[in-house]
Every structure is written in structure tokens, then in C-alpha cells.
Scaffold this active site. Sequence first.
Site, PDB file in Angstrom:
ATOM      1  N   ASP A 109      59.572 103.862  47.642  1.00 40.82           N
ATOM      2  CA  ASP A 109      60.862 104.203  47.051  1.00 40.82           C
ATOM      3  C   ASP A 109      60.790 105.619  46.498  1.00 40.82           C
ATOM      4  O   ASP A 109      59.784 106.018  45.908  1.00 40.82           O
ATOM      5  CB  ASP A 109      61.164 103.226  45.912  1.00 40.82           C
ATOM      6  CG  ASP A 109      62.569 102.680  45.977  1.00 40.82           C
ATOM      7  OD1 ASP A 109      63.504 103.512  45.912  1.00 40.82           O
ATOM      8  OD2 ASP A 109      62.734 101.460  46.099  1.00 40.82           O
ATOM      9  N   HIS A 337      66.636  93.617  45.940  1.00 40.51           N
ATOM     10  CA  HIS A 337      66.332  93.333  44.541  1.00 40.51           C
ATOM     11  C   HIS A 337      67.525  93.557  43.613  1.00 40.51           C
ATOM     12  O   HIS A 337      67.411  93.320  42.415  1.00 40.51           O
ATOM     13  CB  HIS A 337      65.158  94.223  44.109  1.00 40.51           C
ATOM     14  CG  HIS A 337      65.521  95.682  44.166  1.00 40.51           C
ATOM     15  ND1 HIS A 337      65.763  96.336  45.358  1.00 40.51           N
ATOM     16  CD2 HIS A 337      65.740  96.586  43.199  1.00 40.51           C
ATOM     17  CE1 HIS A 337      66.094  97.591  45.101  1.00 40.51           C
ATOM     18  NE2 HIS A 337      66.086  97.763  43.799  1.00 40.51           N
TER      19      HIS A 337
HETATM   20  C1  NOJ Z   1      69.414 101.412  42.941  1.00 35.66           C
HETATM   21  C2  NOJ Z   1      68.215 100.549  42.760  1.00 35.66           C
HETATM   22  O1  NOJ Z   1      68.084  99.717  43.874  1.00 35.66           O
HETATM   23  C3  NOJ Z   1      68.429  99.785  41.475  1.00 35.66           C
HETATM   24  O2  NOJ Z   1      67.487  98.751  41.294  1.00 35.66           O
HETATM   25  C4  NOJ Z   1      68.400 100.758  40.347  1.00 35.66           C
HETATM   26  O3  NOJ Z   1      68.714 100.094  39.138  1.00 35.66           O
HETATM   27  C5  NOJ Z   1      69.413 101.895  40.561  1.00 35.66           C
HETATM   28  N1  NOJ Z   1      69.433 102.389  41.895  1.00 35.66           N
HETATM   29  C6  NOJ Z   1      69.088 103.059  39.689  1.00 35.66           C
HETATM   30  O4  NOJ Z   1      67.908 103.674  40.147  1.00 35.66           O
END
Ligand code: NOJ
Length: 538
Positions: A109, A337
Amino acid sequence: MDHLVDATGAGAPAPWWKSGVLYQIYPLSFADSNADGFGDLQGIAQHMEYLQWLGVDAIWLSPITVSPNADWGYDVADYCAIQPEMGTSAAFDELVAAAHERGIRVLIDFVPNHTSEEHPWFVDARSSRSARHRDWYLWADPAPDGSAPNNWLSSFGGPAWTLDETTGQYYMHNHLREQPDLNWWNDEVRDAFDDIIRFWFDRGVDGFRIDVCNIIIKDAELRDNPPATPDDPPDVQMFGQRSVYNANRPELHDVLKRWRRIADSYDPPRLLLGETPVDDAATLGAFYGADLDELHLAFNFPFINAPLDAAAMRKVVEHVETLLPDGAWPAWTGSNHDMFRFATRWAGDDPARARAALVMLLGLRGTPVLYQGDEIGLRDVAVEPPDLRDPLGVKYWPAYAGRDAARTPMPWNHASGAGFTEPEVAPWLPIGDTERNVADQRSDPASMLALARDLIALRKQSPDLNVGAYAPIPAPDGVWAWRRGDRHAVVVNFSDTEITLDRISGRILVGTDRARDGERFESPMHLRGWEGCVVRTD
Ligand code: NOJ
């Protein structure tokens, strides 16, 4: 790494990310190797045999870098160091090597829109108006009445601005106040991220999943967003405003092109898979670049958000088929998630529907991305106080329980600790019931896991099924059927009623009713309620 170069049959070989299947790992909940209740890198490495057996081509790891965990890793305090609880830098290298040895690529990520408030850049930026990194973030003076500089809202609720008392200006954040947004107009920010990208690519990482890459650039004039209208999609109406000026700005394409140039400069080229939460296929298409010089793959949120209904799903997919630029390759997922799991959200916890959904997902033209647990039909786990971990659940309970339901530990077996952690250890989130678990399903040829594995294997063997074109087959209401390439078709009955389908004959290769695998049929084809299969056509 010859074994990592895939050919997909006749003609030019398709790149691996077109013909392959991706698998998202949520590291905190995959496997806990050191009995502290949290999943870690070594735990992932220990399950590499399973991932190879399942047949996935690449894993995407949700954040593994240093974070105070205000948003469980999506608030990064050091982009180039491993979160100590996840393991060491050496453990990461070992994980990559173990994956590559088994022909599995590793994506990590990449969170460029915002940092943690604890990142040294922000600690410096907020120390004074003249700080070295001040302009790396978005600062603005209060409105004349002292309120926020404009009307932008955070996607996590409340204003997208927080007043910094020390320096008397507001800073901008599209998520939590602990996640200040970076200023992507600043060239030093761009350069710093180029270095971060290279750092990981040089380390052997095969690509990135890029967090909210559609919002990194904000309007330079910080103009107010317009209010939502009754014609807007429900989520926009509920939000109250159209995110016109703090998202999807045209200038962000320069940044995507810049990252793509870096990815393409590596041999083999690295993959860019974007999180692109937009409502329509035309906007989505733009993220691939007019000359296909931006993202390789962009997640399709209308698909995740569609109900498990033949007409609704077909509409989303055919929009993509017609509106994506020529040559752009779709990516499909049913869970992640942030969203609830497809076995619950789409299938309402009904195993038959979940199996039909899996046939659909693995039968589409485009790259399927499974979320850990999808392959065993894992359902959401109800998480309540005091067990909630997601800041959104903690903040909004009981109106919204947050995202923990889809983040609970992977049930590897039905022992206490579920094979995720030791029996005496309290896992960071509750495990839920272990009735659906990997060990039991691995030894059951009729299981969802066996279905997932066989569908993946079939896809891999057949150029039709991995890169073949999509063409719909006329079908009665409630059924969606499509050809893949010259000699294959996918047929899914999204209803409780038994149906017949004309104009198709052939042999069932793999289907939800495993007793029919290998069965020859002539037109009309009969399918029971929620039956789906992949067919070799005559
Ligand atoms: C998208 C991510 O998938 C999520 O889990 C996160 O809270 C937000 N972006 C902020 O980074």
C-alpha cells in the site's frame, strides 16, 4: 525471475496483472507469528504455501510501514520503515523472497494523500509558519469569523479543516485530523515521493496499491464545494456536497503519469493499482490516462456497491466495457478492508449466493482481487464496544459500526485462536465463528475454497478466461450470461428460480454445483436457483 514472466497462450503474452488474480492481505489480521494478538510479516510468509496452492498471482499488503495507528496504518509516520509490531526490515525482505520463490508478486500500500500527524514532516510543518516543511501541507487562514477557510467536508465526517492553535492557521485533512493532507502542488513533495517509490521498487516490490489516488490534488484557490442535488447518487446526497474541488482535480493526472514513468522504468515494469472511489465509468476511465500512461488498474466502486442482481451487475460491467479507454483493463473486487464482506453484503450470508458471486467475480474480463477470507466465504463479524478498533466505529457507534466487521482475523482452523494466534492470546479483534475455516475447506472438494481454487486454476489455463473479450448472451430476467473469448462462457442465475437458457450448448467446466462439473449439455441449458458455472461452448 523467469518463472514470474507469464505467457497467456497464442499471440503477444499478456502482462501478468491482466491474466492473474490478486489477493489482498490485511496484515494485522492474517496470521500472528509472535503471539501478540496482531498479525505480522512472518505470519504472512508462513502461509505462502497456502497462497501458492490457492493459485493467486500477487498479494497486496495493506500498510506495513510505521504508523501510530490512528487509522490502522493509513496514517504513515515513516514511509520507508516497517512498523515494529509487524516485523523487521529483514522480515520484509524474507517475505518478498519467499513470495517470489513461489511465483507470487508483492504489492504494498502506498499512501500519498496524507501522512500521520506524527510524521516528522508534519511535526516540523506545524512548528511555525516559516518551518522548512510548512508548505508540504495545506494551510489556510481562518475565515473572517474564525471558522474554517472553506466548506470542504472530511470523508470521515465533520469539517476537512482543523485549526492549529500554535500557528493560527487551519490545516486540511480529507480523513481524520490525525491525517493531514500533503500539498501536491509542492515540487519537493513530488520529489520526496519519487524517492519513496524507488526505495520500494529497488527493494523488489512489484507494485503499489495507491490509497485514494483520486484526491491527492486540491483546488489551488480552495473554492467551496457546491451543494449536492437530488440528481446526485445517494452517497453524495447523504454527504451534502459534491467533492468537486477537493477530489478528482484534472491536475492529478500529471502526478499519475509521473509515477507511471517511474514504474515503467523498472525491468520488469512495476504495477500501479489505484483506489479510485468514483461513481461512474467515464470518470474511472480517466485514471488509466488517455494514452494508457497512468494507472494500470483502477478499482471499480460502482461494482462493489451494486446489489447482487443480474441487471444491476451487468449494467456496471457493460458501462465499463463501453466507457473505459480502449486497452484499459478493469479490476473487480467484492470486498476489502473498508467495505463489508461480499459473503454478507452481496450474499446475505447465504452460501449459495456467495458461491454464485464468486463464479461471477472470477469469470469477468478484468483482474479479480480477492480479499483474504473471500475464498472461504467468510462473513462479516459483528464487532461491538468495547472491541471496536476502527476510529469510525468508535466515533459513530451505534449509528455506524465502522469497518471492523471485515477486518477480523483469518480463521485458519476451528481451534481456539483459529490458527491465527495462540489459544491463550486475545486477538486484536474478535475472531467470530470459525465454522468457515481454511483447514476444513481445504480438505473438502465441495467447499467454497475448492471452488475458488478450481476457478482460479481454470482461468489460468485458458487465454479465453483470462484475457478473452466479454460479450453478453441473451438470457431471461435474473440471469446474466456472457461469452469469454471464442470458446468459453459464464452463466450465473441470480434468482431462486430454476431457469433455462437457449442458444448455448457445451460442457460445464467448473460450477457452483460440483456434481455437474464435466457435464455435457445441449440447449436449452437448465440452471437451478443461484447456480453459476463456467462453460466450454461448442
Ligand atoms: C482508503 C483506505 O482504504 C482506508 O482504509 C483509509 O481509512 C483511507 N483511505 C484513508 O487513508
